[in-house]
Design a protein around this motif. Sequence first.
Motif, mmCIF file in Angstrom:
data_model
loop_
_atom_site.group_PDB
_atom_site.id
_atom_site.type_symbol
_atom_site.label_atom_id
_atom_site.label_comp_id
_atom_site.label_asym_id
_atom_site.label_seq_id
_atom_site.Cartn_x
_atom_site.Cartn_y
_atom_site.Cartn_z
ATOM 1 N N HIS A 182 -13.222 -9.805 25.938
ATOM 2 C CA HIS A 182 -12.810 -8.437 25.604
ATOM 3 C C HIS A 182 -12.712 -7.569 26.861
ATOM 4 O O HIS A 182 -13.391 -7.831 27.842
ATOM 5 C CB HIS A 182 -13.839 -7.796 24.672
ATOM 6 N N ILE A 224 -17.217 -4.112 26.955
ATOM 7 C CA ILE A 224 -18.377 -4.671 26.268
ATOM 8 C C ILE A 224 -18.588 -3.893 24.973
ATOM 9 O O ILE A 224 -18.586 -2.660 24.976
ATOM 10 C CB ILE A 224 -19.625 -4.548 27.168
ATOM 11 N N THR A 225 -18.746 -4.612 23.869
ATOM 12 C CA THR A 225 -19.027 -3.953 22.597
ATOM 13 C C THR A 225 -20.481 -4.242 22.227
ATOM 14 O O THR A 225 -21.115 -5.118 22.823
ATOM 15 C CB THR A 225 -18.122 -4.499 21.471
ATOM 16 N N LEU A 226 -20.988 -3.517 21.226
ATOM 17 C CA LEU A 226 -22.362 -3.775 20.788
ATOM 18 C C LEU A 226 -22.512 -5.218 20.317
ATOM 19 O O LEU A 226 -23.579 -5.813 20.404
ATOM 20 C CB LEU A 226 -22.755 -2.807 19.668
ATOM 21 N N GLY A 227 -21.434 -5.784 19.824
ATOM 22 C CA GLY A 227 -21.461 -7.175 19.367
ATOM 23 C C GLY A 227 -21.862 -8.140 20.475
ATOM 24 O O GLY A 227 -22.449 -9.189 20.218
ATOM 25 N N LYS A 260 -22.309 -15.242 18.623
ATOM 26 C CA LYS A 260 -21.291 -15.934 19.389
ATOM 27 C C LYS A 260 -20.762 -15.089 20.552
ATOM 28 O O LYS A 260 -20.535 -15.607 21.636
ATOM 29 C CB LYS A 260 -20.143 -16.319 18.454
ATOM 30 N N LEU A 261 -20.594 -13.785 20.331
ATOM 31 C CA LEU A 261 -20.084 -12.938 21.413
ATOM 32 C C LEU A 261 -21.046 -12.923 22.598
ATOM 33 O O LEU A 261 -20.621 -12.954 23.751
ATOM 34 C CB LEU A 261 -19.857 -11.501 20.917
ATOM 35 N N ILE A 288 -22.083 -23.879 4.204
ATOM 36 C CA ILE A 288 -22.310 -23.954 5.639
ATOM 37 C C ILE A 288 -23.024 -22.688 6.105
ATOM 38 O O ILE A 288 -22.773 -21.607 5.597
ATOM 39 C CB ILE A 288 -20.941 -24.054 6.346
ATOM 40 N N ASN A 334 -23.164 -20.614 9.335
ATOM 41 C CA ASN A 334 -22.467 -20.528 10.607
ATOM 42 C C ASN A 334 -23.181 -19.631 11.593
ATOM 43 O O ASN A 334 -24.106 -18.919 11.239
ATOM 44 C CB ASN A 334 -21.051 -20.003 10.363
ATOM 45 N N LEU A 375 -23.802 -16.400 13.884
ATOM 46 C CA LEU A 375 -23.593 -14.976 13.609
ATOM 47 C C LEU A 375 -22.332 -14.492 14.306
ATOM 48 O O LEU A 375 -22.093 -14.791 15.450
ATOM 49 C CB LEU A 375 -24.792 -14.179 14.117
ATOM 50 N N SER A 376 -21.542 -13.733 13.576
ATOM 51 C CA SER A 376 -20.354 -13.137 14.184
ATOM 52 C C SER A 376 -20.559 -11.633 14.287
ATOM 53 O O SER A 376 -20.923 -11.002 13.308
ATOM 54 C CB SER A 376 -19.138 -13.403 13.308
ATOM 55 N N GLY A 377 -20.320 -11.074 15.442
ATOM 56 C CA GLY A 377 -20.443 -9.629 15.604
ATOM 57 C C GLY A 377 -21.887 -9.167 15.519
ATOM 58 O O GLY A 377 -22.810 -9.918 15.753
ATOM 59 N N VAL A 378 -22.071 -7.933 15.149
ATOM 60 C CA VAL A 378 -23.410 -7.341 15.145
ATOM 61 C C VAL A 378 -23.955 -7.337 13.742
ATOM 62 O O VAL A 378 -23.245 -7.003 12.809
ATOM 63 C CB VAL A 378 -23.354 -5.840 15.486
ATOM 64 N N TRP A 418 -13.660 -0.039 16.838
ATOM 65 C CA TRP A 418 -14.673 -0.716 17.657
ATOM 66 C C TRP A 418 -14.271 -0.670 19.134
ATOM 67 O O TRP A 418 -15.085 -0.359 20.002
ATOM 68 C CB TRP A 418 -14.745 -2.148 17.150
ATOM 69 N N GLU A 464 -14.951 -13.043 15.332
ATOM 70 C CA GLU A 464 -15.102 -12.360 16.628
ATOM 71 C C GLU A 464 -13.790 -11.735 17.056
ATOM 72 O O GLU A 464 -13.755 -10.734 17.742
ATOM 73 C CB GLU A 464 -15.534 -13.319 17.741
ATOM 74 N N PHE A 485 -18.773 -19.896 5.293
ATOM 75 C CA PHE A 485 -19.548 -20.690 4.339
ATOM 76 C C PHE A 485 -18.968 -22.059 4.001
ATOM 77 O O PHE A 485 -19.590 -22.836 3.301
ATOM 78 C CB PHE A 485 -19.709 -19.904 3.030
#
Lengths: 335, 363
Positions: A2, A5-8, A14-15, A322, A324, A326-329, B103, B339, B359
């Motif tokens: 990106h 930088i984002t909070l994510g 993953k970020l 599944i 997975n 974590l994506s994002g915040v 964002w 993302e 999922f």
Amino acid sequence: MHKHITLGHGSGGKLTSDLVKGIFASAFGMNGPLTDSAITGARGEEVAFTTDSYVVDPIFFPGGDIGKLAVCGTVNDLAVAGAVPLSLAASFIIEEGFETGKLETIAGSMAAACLEAGVKIVTGDTKVVEKGKCDEVFITTTGIGLVRPEYRDIGTGRMVAPGDILIVSGPLGNHSIAVTAARKQLSFVTDIVSDCAPLNKMIGRLLDAGAGIRFMRDLTRGGLATVLNELAEMTGFDIYLEEPKIPVDEPVKGVCEMLGFDPLYLANEGKILLVVSQTDATGAIGILRSDPYGKNASVAGHIKDTRGKTVEMKTAAGGTRILNQLSGVQLPRIC
Amino acid sequence: MKFISEYRDSRSAEAVANAIRHEARRNYTFMEVCGGHTAAIHRFGIPSILPPEIKLLSGPGCPVCVTPLGYVNKAVALSLERDVIITSFGDLIRVPGSSSSLWDAKASGADVRIVISALDAVDLAAANPDKKVVFMGIGFETTAPGTAAAINRAAGEDLKNFCVLSGHKIMPPAMEAVIREGTAIDGFICPGHVATITGSSVFDFIPRKYGLGCVVSGFEPADILLSILMLVRQVNSSAPACEIEYSRVVTAEGNLKAKALMNKVFQPEDSEWRGLGNISLSGLGIHDAFRYYDASVLFDGLTGEEEGEENPSCLCGEVLRGRKRPSDCRLFAKSCTPENPAGACMVSSEGACNAFYRFKKDA
């Protein structure tokens, strides 16, 4: 990558991993596995070396404060690397106008946590910045510990084998929810308390007992789901998790239901995941449950013999799905 | 928490799944309209419990997913105005606009804050009299009463620095649009939270006019499975009706107080839906009596970027109509991930693509 930088990028998911690998690890030539502590040599003995910054908001929350967190977090990072924590360094970035009394309280809780953990803060640094340039106080702690040679690979996943048992040391999510509630972001009151605690003594007892511990990690940012995905990636094995067996306190469950959080992704500051050989699982659970910080430890799943790098979970309803990365915040600034 | 473990018990889920297996006589396709149902279905692994005869399609009930690009562009443009604080539910913030999301705007300096209630935005306005606080009002009949309450309170307190960009929509016209599009379904799993407000009677026209079954469902695994069983029985007996499974919360009349508040603050207007296009009288505009709180009036002319083309490869629109499954999209899990979402269905946790991504192994 990106443009900003984002909070994510601070979420532990993953970020964060993309940021650390894409900018820092590549610039610093770090090619090895990215574990909680580095193991580095010094005159025959191996030393574990780790650092962590704390920006939790608010700095005081039920069950702890930024000082206790800064000591426990670094002590735990050393302990899960199979090391006996020895000494810490603590650096403070303080905002102009911050109350001295609050700083005394924070120092007091750092001292208490050090006493409990049996470590000493031996060096440090203090900087003060203009009002508005940081938020009250930020703390960085760095720690070293002596590695127990037989456990030097405990953070890498190299010892993990199919059939090994996953153990979670206690209920998940309390820290994240306690801090979020203290930030008054919830429009209701909870009595949930952070689990922030030094775990090195409990972990020491497990290692002393010679339990066949194959892997250990503290369940901080990104929570259990993130750690399991990293483990699947490191080992190549599929992982099977059973949702009904994962301990989560009822009030935490309730808040998660209302706000749409998943406790499996929430940060903890006093919980670990252990991977233990089948034969030693009962023994390890026994040792954990005899300790106040592990009294609700529970078997949560096992390592499969297939190599798909996937975390599969049996849900409470009896279905499978599944789990997975974590994506994002999910929740920012909880540590 | 009461009513969680009871409805999540694997034995009750299994018992209902067995009944579905036993009573299924043909193939059935049901659409879960609500994004909350989509998320719950995948989170609990419901497809792995169902017999192969039952196919579930996700419908246009994820608020963030159906919010059109133009709304996002306008939100981004607003966030770049001087002395404006944007307040929004979390998911919307990450939806990509033509060139950036809220964002991205936040990372480059805009004041964008996540709130969990529209009333929090009113509090923020009261605490920041020198700023203009704009609340991004999106969602269906579930979130609209909250926005209505916020506007009503701001008006009552004569608060001058609060306003709402309303993208609120109502559910029944979109369900009708899906039927008219010709999507082949045998019935709807109807949105339980929407019906809590509206009452189940707003769905009565579906069996009457189109001969399709409707069951208003709760969000726990046992609720969803039981709703599917009720729909199977309706199809088997050729007796389509609007039934309530979620009877511990939903009535035929709904929440009269909330409905009165919505009627006071909003007025019906045509509304643009991502994927479904413009649907007549499917949106909730702010009533003329409250125009002072309408961001689209206050910031008239500020539209943001021209409504650019959405990524032409993105199948969000088709997914929202139940025409395609997320895995049919060639961007899915490749250039479109949570993302780095290419389309709104990957952003929201209630979006079909996001739920499939998180999922499902074989998505």
